[in-house]
Design a protein around this motif. Structure first.
Motif, mmCIF file in Angstrom:
data_model
loop_
_atom_site.group_PDB
_atom_site.id
_atom_site.type_symbol
_atom_site.label_atom_id
_atom_site.label_comp_id
_atom_site.label_asym_id
_atom_site.label_seq_id
_atom_site.Cartn_x
_atom_site.Cartn_y
_atom_site.Cartn_z
ATOM 1 N N TRP A 193 34.339 29.653 52.362
ATOM 2 C CA TRP A 193 33.580 28.793 53.281
ATOM 3 C C TRP A 193 34.573 27.907 54.026
ATOM 4 O O TRP A 193 35.372 27.228 53.387
ATOM 5 N N PRO A 194 34.537 27.909 55.365
ATOM 6 C CA PRO A 194 35.473 27.051 56.102
ATOM 7 C C PRO A 194 35.224 25.569 55.804
ATOM 8 O O PRO A 194 36.141 24.762 55.766
ATOM 9 N N GLU A 195 33.965 25.225 55.605
ATOM 10 C CA GLU A 195 33.604 23.854 55.263
ATOM 11 C C GLU A 195 32.542 23.936 54.179
ATOM 12 O O GLU A 195 31.599 24.726 54.290
ATOM 13 N N LEU A 196 32.651 23.104 53.165
ATOM 14 C CA LEU A 196 31.651 23.154 52.093
ATOM 15 C C LEU A 196 30.264 22.730 52.573
ATOM 16 O O LEU A 196 29.254 23.031 51.957
ATOM 17 N N VAL A 197 30.262 22.018 53.709
ATOM 18 C CA VAL A 197 28.978 21.540 54.214
ATOM 19 C C VAL A 197 28.104 22.714 54.676
ATOM 20 O O VAL A 197 26.880 22.623 54.694
ATOM 21 N N ILE A 198 28.741 23.846 54.982
ATOM 22 C CA ILE A 198 27.955 25.002 55.466
ATOM 23 C C ILE A 198 27.065 25.592 54.365
ATOM 24 O O ILE A 198 25.840 25.692 54.557
ATOM 25 N N PRO A 199 27.652 25.975 53.195
ATOM 26 C CA PRO A 199 26.745 26.445 52.139
ATOM 27 C C PRO A 199 25.746 25.370 51.715
ATOM 28 O O PRO A 199 24.611 25.684 51.343
ATOM 29 N N ALA A 200 26.153 24.118 51.795
ATOM 30 C CA ALA A 200 25.244 23.031 51.440
ATOM 31 C C ALA A 200 24.022 23.026 52.346
ATOM 32 O O ALA A 200 22.877 22.949 51.893
ATOM 33 N N MET A 201 24.273 23.143 53.646
ATOM 34 C CA MET A 201 23.158 23.177 54.597
ATOM 35 C C MET A 201 22.272 24.381 54.339
ATOM 36 O O MET A 201 21.041 24.281 54.378
ATOM 37 N N LEU A 202 22.907 25.527 54.106
ATOM 38 C CA LEU A 202 22.130 26.747 53.892
ATOM 39 C C LEU A 202 21.237 26.622 52.664
ATOM 40 O O LEU A 202 20.054 26.981 52.712
ATOM 41 N N VAL A 203 21.802 26.089 51.592
ATOM 42 C CA VAL A 203 21.014 25.960 50.368
ATOM 43 C C VAL A 203 19.825 25.025 50.599
ATOM 44 O O VAL A 203 18.698 25.319 50.202
ATOM 45 N N CYS A 204 20.086 23.916 51.267
ATOM 46 C CA CYS A 204 18.987 22.991 51.552
ATOM 47 C C CYS A 204 17.916 23.665 52.411
ATOM 48 O O CYS A 204 16.718 23.476 52.184
ATOM 49 N N ALA A 205 18.348 24.434 53.397
ATOM 50 C CA ALA A 205 17.385 25.098 54.281
ATOM 51 C C ALA A 205 16.584 26.138 53.512
ATOM 52 O O ALA A 205 15.355 26.208 53.638
ATOM 53 N N LEU A 206 17.276 26.951 52.707
ATOM 54 C CA LEU A 206 16.580 27.985 51.939
ATOM 55 C C LEU A 206 15.604 27.342 50.963
ATOM 56 O O LEU A 206 14.472 27.787 50.791
ATOM 57 N N ASN A 207 16.077 26.258 50.338
ATOM 58 C CA ASN A 207 15.243 25.545 49.397
ATOM 59 C C ASN A 207 14.006 24.979 50.080
ATOM 60 O O ASN A 207 12.869 25.157 49.631
ATOM 61 N N SER A 208 14.265 24.334 51.200
ATOM 62 C CA SER A 208 13.173 23.707 51.925
ATOM 63 C C SER A 208 12.174 24.751 52.429
ATOM 64 O O SER A 208 10.969 24.511 52.446
ATOM 65 N N SER A 209 12.689 25.915 52.820
ATOM 66 C CA SER A 209 11.791 26.938 53.378
ATOM 67 C C SER A 209 10.729 27.359 52.368
ATOM 68 O O SER A 209 9.592 27.642 52.739
ATOM 69 N N ALA A 210 11.117 27.399 51.086
ATOM 70 C CA ALA A 210 10.142 27.815 50.080
ATOM 71 C C ALA A 210 9.009 26.800 49.971
ATOM 72 O O ALA A 210 7.842 27.162 49.817
ATOM 73 N N TYR A 211 9.363 25.525 50.094
ATOM 74 C CA TYR A 211 8.320 24.499 50.044
ATOM 75 C C TYR A 211 7.526 24.476 51.341
ATOM 76 O O TYR A 211 6.310 24.335 51.345
ATOM 77 N N MET A 212 8.252 24.636 52.462
ATOM 78 C CA MET A 212 7.564 24.641 53.754
ATOM 79 C C MET A 212 6.597 25.817 53.855
ATOM 80 O O MET A 212 5.562 25.726 54.498
ATOM 81 N N ALA A 213 6.936 26.930 53.226
ATOM 82 C CA ALA A 213 6.051 28.102 53.274
ATOM 83 C C ALA A 213 4.672 27.730 52.730
ATOM 84 O O ALA A 213 3.647 28.088 53.321
ATOM 85 N N GLU A 214 4.662 26.994 51.636
ATOM 86 C CA GLU A 214 3.385 26.576 51.055
ATOM 87 C C GLU A 214 2.662 25.602 51.978
ATOM 88 O O GLU A 214 1.455 25.683 52.171
ATOM 89 N N VAL A 215 3.438 24.674 52.543
ATOM 90 C CA VAL A 215 2.844 23.691 53.452
ATOM 91 C C VAL A 215 2.230 24.394 54.667
ATOM 92 O O VAL A 215 1.097 24.127 55.067
ATOM 93 N N VAL A 216 3.001 25.324 55.241
ATOM 94 C CA VAL A 216 2.528 26.028 56.429
ATOM 95 C C VAL A 216 1.302 26.879 56.091
ATOM 96 O O VAL A 216 0.321 26.913 56.834
ATOM 97 N N ARG A 217 1.362 27.524 54.939
ATOM 98 C CA ARG A 217 0.239 28.377 54.543
ATOM 99 C C ARG A 217 -1.053 27.561 54.434
ATOM 100 O O ARG A 217 -2.102 27.961 54.939
ATOM 101 N N SER A 218 -0.946 26.399 53.805
ATOM 102 C CA SER A 218 -2.155 25.584 53.675
ATOM 103 C C SER A 218 -2.609 25.093 55.041
ATOM 104 O O SER A 218 -3.802 24.980 55.308
ATOM 105 N N GLY A 219 -1.645 24.818 55.933
ATOM 106 C CA GLY A 219 -1.995 24.384 57.286
ATOM 107 C C GLY A 219 -2.715 25.473 58.061
ATOM 108 O O GLY A 219 -3.720 25.223 58.722
ATOM 109 N N LEU A 220 -2.194 26.701 57.964
ATOM 110 C CA LEU A 220 -2.827 27.818 58.672
ATOM 111 C C LEU A 220 -4.237 28.046 58.141
ATOM 112 O O LEU A 220 -5.168 28.319 58.893
ATOM 113 N N GLN A 221 -4.381 27.900 56.822
ATOM 114 C CA GLN A 221 -5.700 28.124 56.240
ATOM 115 C C GLN A 221 -6.678 27.013 56.603
ATOM 116 O O GLN A 221 -7.887 27.233 56.616
#
Lengths: 241, 222
Positions: B87-115
């Motif tokens: 990794w050229p900068e450690l902040v890159i995997p950090a951002m990715l992990v946060c995004a991937l992590n957040s996406s799993a929670y956002m998926a539930e939020v979005v699903r309930s919103g769509l419903q």
């Protein structure tokens, strides 16, 4: 050629058969009213015509063309649908409600769509509401906007699913008036309704449905005025007080 | 008192990193979350399966472990297989992990919103001849966004706080700044109080704004 031809239409929800074989046709400029008790299948029949419910079996022809899952988006543009609950788009102004589909589905220019929308709003008596949002309108006004929205697509036929059932009594008249004027102008219509007065005055043909069948059909003065079937008589005696 | 101020100011130097990572993660996470939610609603069994397995994995493991895997595990795995990767900068995997992590929670939020969008909206759109995708884009998703906006902002607040675990993988954000100063000065209490206050000046205003928006919406709908 009939504008709408329904052949042996059946629809089941799970093991519950709601439509048990419907044959019916609607001609150009014809107004067909469907009456009957709740649960008789009248709304389901209407919703099957434009495939909001997919028929379990049977065929529906619009202008001689068989409706399938493949051509349904195109065929739907020939049919305007008005719902009991209006279903206006709450995040859009009245104007955008009317122009959204013509612009995005038909590719009409924005200017042309807006001009047409304003003319339609004029026609339903709501020209001054063009920039309002649906939530600021009364139920009757919302339903008139919904009718205008359906008309904006230049449909050949309008389908009404109990358009006045969710309205306060004092607002029923304004919606029925718009529908009457549409009928006078020669729009073909299929109307599921409990408004017997409207059916009697406007319909060319009335069908009475019960238990998934068409029990009786004919001219309104016959079906409503002088019903032959016991079930029709029984139903009408309860709604015509 | 001076020590506390110093601790706070040092912690504040980490704010750009914390906010940057959180912002990037919430935006990418929301986009991915929307895709996941749509996949979950789709008719394809494969898409449904993939999205639900993904959500289970991400929600079932601690973010710090995910960060360690992404930041150190993945490069090691690649290097031992002959791929020269760092990794050229450690902040890159950090951002990715946060995004991937957040996406799993956002998926539930979005699903309930769509419903939560009334079924009649889709029917009205389809009855006007809109294909399903167009109806989703023009009619359903804009309404769902309004519904999920508060939950979305809450997720952002949570994310700001959770990025503190990234200090474990060496991202120099708020918590890491405090920890570094602590190890130099041994002023442990002022260092971490400063860190806490730095988080609070980010999260509390956001929480207040969300509360106000929700109140406004509730009164509009009444």
């Amino acid at each position: 050629m009939a504008m709408i031809e329904i052949k042996d239409l059946k629809k089941s929800f799970g093991s519950n058969e709601v439509l048990k074989g419907i044959d019916q046709s609607v001609e150009q400029h014809e107004v067909l009213c469907i009456i009957g008790p709740s649960g008789s299948g009248k709304s389901t029949m209407l919703r099957c015509i434009n495939h909001l419910e997919e028929p379990s079996s049977g065929e529906i022809y619009i202008d001689g063309e068989l409706v399938t899952e493949e051509n349904i988006d195109r065929v739907r543009t020939k049919m305007g649908m008005v719902f009991q609950q209006f279903n206006l788009f709450p995040h859009m102004s009245v104007l955008d409600n009317l122009t959204c589909a013509p612009i995005n589905v038909k590719g009409v220019s924005k200017a042309e769509a807006e001009e047409k929308a304003k003319a339609l709003l004029e026609r339903v008596g709501l020209a001054e509401k063009v920039n309002e949002f649906p939530r600021s309108l009364s139920g009757g006004q919302q339903q008139r906007v919904a009718i205008a929205r359906a008309l904006a697509m230049d449909p050949e036929i309008m389908l009404f699913d109990e358009p006045t059932s969710a309205l306060d009594p004092e607002m029923v008249g304004e919606v029925l008036d718009v529908m009457k004027s549409l009928a006078r102008e020669g729009m073909a219509m299929i109307v599921v309704t409990h408004e017997m007065g409207f059916a009697k005055e406007v319909a060319d043909k009335v069908i009475f449905m019960d238990g998934g069948y068409i029990v009786e059909q004919g001219a309104p003065q016959d079906v409503i005025g002088n019903p032959q079937e016991a079930r029709t008589q029984d139903f009408l005696s309860k709604v015509l007080i | 008192m001076e020590l506390y101020l110093k601790g706070f100011l040092i912690a504040c130097k980490g704010i750009p990193a914390t906010v940057g990572v959180s912002l990037f993660a919430i935006i990418l996470g929301a986009a991915l979350g929307l895709l996941l939610a749509l996949a979950r609603q789709s008719r394809s069994k494969l898409l449904k399966g993939v999205s639900s397995v993904y959500v289970d994995i991400v929600r079932g493991t601690p973010m710090v472990v995910q960060a360690l895997i992404m930041a150190y595990g993945v490069p090691q795995l690649l290097q031992s297989n002959g791929v020269p990767f760092k990794w050229p900068e450690l902040v890159i995997p950090a951002m990715l992990v946060c995004a991937l992590n957040s996406s799993a929670y956002m998926a539930e939020v979005v699903r309930s919103g769509l419903q939560a969008v009334d079924k009649g909206q889709m029917e009205a759109a389809r009855s006007l001849g809109m294909p399903k995708k167009m109806a989703m884009k023009l009619i359903i998703i804009p309404q769902a966004i309004r519904i999920i906006l508060p939950a979305f902002c809450n997720e952002f607040v949570t994310l700001i706080k959770e990025t503190s675990v990234l200090s474990f993988v060496g991202v120099i954000e708020i918590t890491r700044r405090g920890a570094l100063w602590n190890s130099q000065s041994f002023e442990t209490f002022p260092a971490y109080i400063g860190v806490a206050i730095a988080y609070m000046i980010l999260t509390i205003p956001l929480t207040k704004i969300i509360g106000r928006y929700e109140k406004k919406r509730a009164s509009k709908e009444a």
